[in-house]
Structure formats: structure tokens, C-alpha cells
Design an enzyme around this catalytic site. Structure first.
Site, PDB file in Angstrom:
ATOM      1  N   HIS A  33       0.842  -1.200   0.000  1.00 25.18           N
ATOM      2  CA  HIS A  33       0.000   0.000   0.000  1.00 25.18           C
ATOM      3  C   HIS A  33       0.882   1.257   0.000  1.00 25.18           C
ATOM      4  O   HIS A  33       0.595   2.229  -0.693  1.00 25.18           O
ATOM      5  CB  HIS A  33      -0.889   0.038   1.245  1.00 25.18           C
ATOM      6  CG  HIS A  33      -1.817  -1.125   1.394  1.00 25.18           C
ATOM      7  ND1 HIS A  33      -1.612  -2.111   2.330  1.00 25.18           N
ATOM      8  CD2 HIS A  33      -2.964  -1.458   0.751  1.00 25.18           C
ATOM      9  CE1 HIS A  33      -2.594  -3.002   2.258  1.00 25.18           C
ATOM     10  NE2 HIS A  33      -3.420  -2.635   1.301  1.00 25.18           N
ATOM     11  N   GLY A 143      -2.522  -1.939  -7.272  1.00 21.09           N
ATOM     12  CA  GLY A 143      -1.327  -2.793  -7.298  1.00 21.09           C
ATOM     13  C   GLY A 143      -1.450  -3.906  -8.327  1.00 21.09           C
ATOM     14  O   GLY A 143      -2.516  -4.500  -8.489  1.00 21.09           O
TER      15      GLY A 143
END
Ligand code: AMP
Length: 276
Positions: A33, A143
Site C-alpha cells: 500500500h 497494485g
């Protein structure tokens, strides 16, 4: 850093911030993150992170209740990384009584994770659409770890004419190769050790590909056999085109090798892109 817990607060904050980069998360933040937040902070003047464990993307027997929640640590990490605001809505705010609207992407969402988690992507595309409408970002960061999610969200943004650039960031891994995931916390020592097979099998397939193997059956079998030796259950091992997840017999354009497997009751995913 602004801590915003209501939609109204985000709308008020947004008036003062035009060029917004957005990082949607479910919290329990780790270095994966953090890499998205860093990229957004580097790319533009303003970054907002959302933290919301979205119930609609969990199946009835999945880990919604156990999902790790570490809000105080998450806020500190966002602050340290230079995020300008964090949005932490609660469930009744996102899904008030009478809620009835869903966003669905066909086709792409029936494969890979969508085959074993039939409602998952409907929950993801719905919540991300809602968050996009609330935050109105110019750029949003996801991601490569969740490769199918990034492909589905790019399709959704294009199909629904959302004026938002979807940016995919590389997978962040532990030093031993395990892809970072909030769910790694569930693994015991033995499961954690066996889970390394995901990265090892994908790396071996990448090496075979670099040495000239192009046949997807051969490469897929290698993933199935190698992961099958260590995992408690293989969910899938597939090689599909990287842009639209179509099947291909020989790799003649960019492809993705993607795997999902259980270690104990924890389901982990990983992937590698095979560039021609
Ligand atoms: P999540 O909180 O699991 O919904 O993830 C939020 C975002 O972080 C998604 O875009 C994920 O793809 C991304 N993400 C999760 N793990 C990693 C990782 N190991 N490397 C890079 N991005 C990641």
C-alpha cells in the site's frame, strides 16, 4: 493530514483540491500500500487514501469478520508518507438502507479470482465507482498484485467514461519473495514457509519463458505441479493475455501467469507478467 469520515467532509475538502491522486485500500496497510501512496504523492500535489473494508466484495464464507483492522497504525503510516487526507467511511454511509445499485463488468470477471469468488468483482467495481464519485480523483493507484482487479477497473473506467487515469504499480514483496498481503497475517510458520512456492513457481515459469518456452500448456503444468506439491489446495494456475485475459496457446504477446492457492484456510494470489 485531514481525517475525513463522512462523504460531506470529502466533498468540502475536494473543493480546495483539484488535482487529486487517490489510493483506495481496505486498511491493514503494509509496504505494498505504501508504494501506491508514495507514487501518488510523487505524481501530483494532493493525495487521498481511503480505508474501507468493503463487505460487498466478500463472499458469505469469506473472512470479512476476521479481516485485520489496524486504523491507528494506518493513519500514522499515511501521515508519514505525506498523504493529505484519509477517508474512512463506515458501512451505513457507503450502503445505507435501501441501497440497490451495482456496477458490473462482464466477461473479464468470470475468470481467475472471479471463478471461485463469483460476487467479488461486482463488489469491487461498485465500491470503487462510489469512491470515484465521492473523491473525484484525476488519478487512481492500484497494485499489480491484484492484476485482474486492475484490468477490470481499467475496463470499467473506460466503459463508463470516467475521466480518471488508472495507474498500476509493481508488486512489493518480502525479502524472501512472498508478495505482501494483509492476509499474510493469517499464516502460521509452516504455511508461511510453504507459501513461498507461489513466487518460486512463477519465477521458474518466467525463467522457462525467457529461455524460449512459449507453450502455455507446458508452463501452466509446471505451475500446477510445483504449487500442488506445497499448497493445501490450488485454486487456479493460468496463463492469459495481459491486457484482456484471453486464452492463448503460444505466448506471442504480453501474458500474465497468475496463481491462487490455499495454505491452511488462507487464500493467497500472485502473478508475473511475461513480456514478449
Ligand atoms: P487491499 O487493501 O488489499 O484492497 O489493497 C489495496 C491496494 O493495494 C490494491 O490496489 C492492491 O492491489 C494493492 N496492493 C496490495 N498488496 C500489494 C503488494 N504486495 N504490492 C503492490 N500493491 C499491493
Amino acid at each position: 493530514m485531514e481525517e475525513l469520515s463522512t462523504i460531506q467532509q470529502v466533498r468540502g475538502w475536494h473543493k480546495a483540491a483539484a488535482d487529486v491522486g487517490f489510493v483506495p485500500t481496505m486498511g491493514a496497510l503494509h509496504d505494498g500500500h505504501a508504494s501506491l501512496i508514495r507514487r501518488s504523492v510523487a505524481d501530483g500535489p494532493v493525495t487521498i487514501v481511503s480505508i474501507f473494508v468493503n463487505p460487498t466484495q466478500f463472499g458469505p464464507n469469506e473472512d470479512l469478520d476476521e479481516y485485520p483492522r489496524t486504523l491507528a497504525d494506518d493513519l500514522e503510516l499515511c501521515r508519514n508518507l505525506g498523504a493529505d487526507a484519509v477517508f474512512t467511511p463506515d458501512e451505513p454511509m457507503m450502503y445505507p438502507p435501501g441501497y440497490a445499485t451495482w456496477v458490473e463488468v462482464d466477461g473479464l470477471t468470470g475468470k481467475l479470482c472471479g471463478a471461485s469468488r463469483p460476487e467479488h468483482f461486482k463488489g469491487v467495481t461498485t465500491v470503487v465507482s462510489k469512491l470515484f464519485n465521492i473523491v473525484q480523483p484525476r488519478r487512481a493507484y492500484f497494485g499489480q498484485k491484484d492484476a485482474q482487479q486492475a484490468i477490470v477497473l481499467k475496463r470499467m473506467a473506460a466503459d463508463l467514461n470516467m475521466p480518471i487515469e488508472i495507474i498500476t504499480c509493481p508488486i512489493v514483496r518480502e525479502p524472501d519473495g512472498l508478495a505482501l498481503s494483509s492476509r499474510n497475517k493469517y499464516l502460521n510458520e509452516d504455511e508461511r514457509r510453504r507459501a513461498l512456492v507461489l513466487r518460486r513457481a512463477l519465477k521458474e515459469v518466467e525463467d522457462k519463458f525467457k529461455q524460449g518456452t512459449r507453450n502455455t500448456n507446458v508452463l501452466r503444468s509446471h505451475l500446477q505441479v510445483t504449487i500442488g506439491e506445497e499448497a493445501d489446495k490450488l485454486d487456479y494456475a493460468e496463463i492469459l493475455t495481459a491486457d484482456d485475459l484471453s486464452e492463448l496457446a503460444e505466448i506471442d504477446r504480453a501474458a500474465i501467469a497468475a496463481v491462487a492457492a490455499y495454505f491452511g484456510s488462507t487464500r493467497l494470489i500472485d502473478n508475473v507478467v511475461l513480456e514478449v
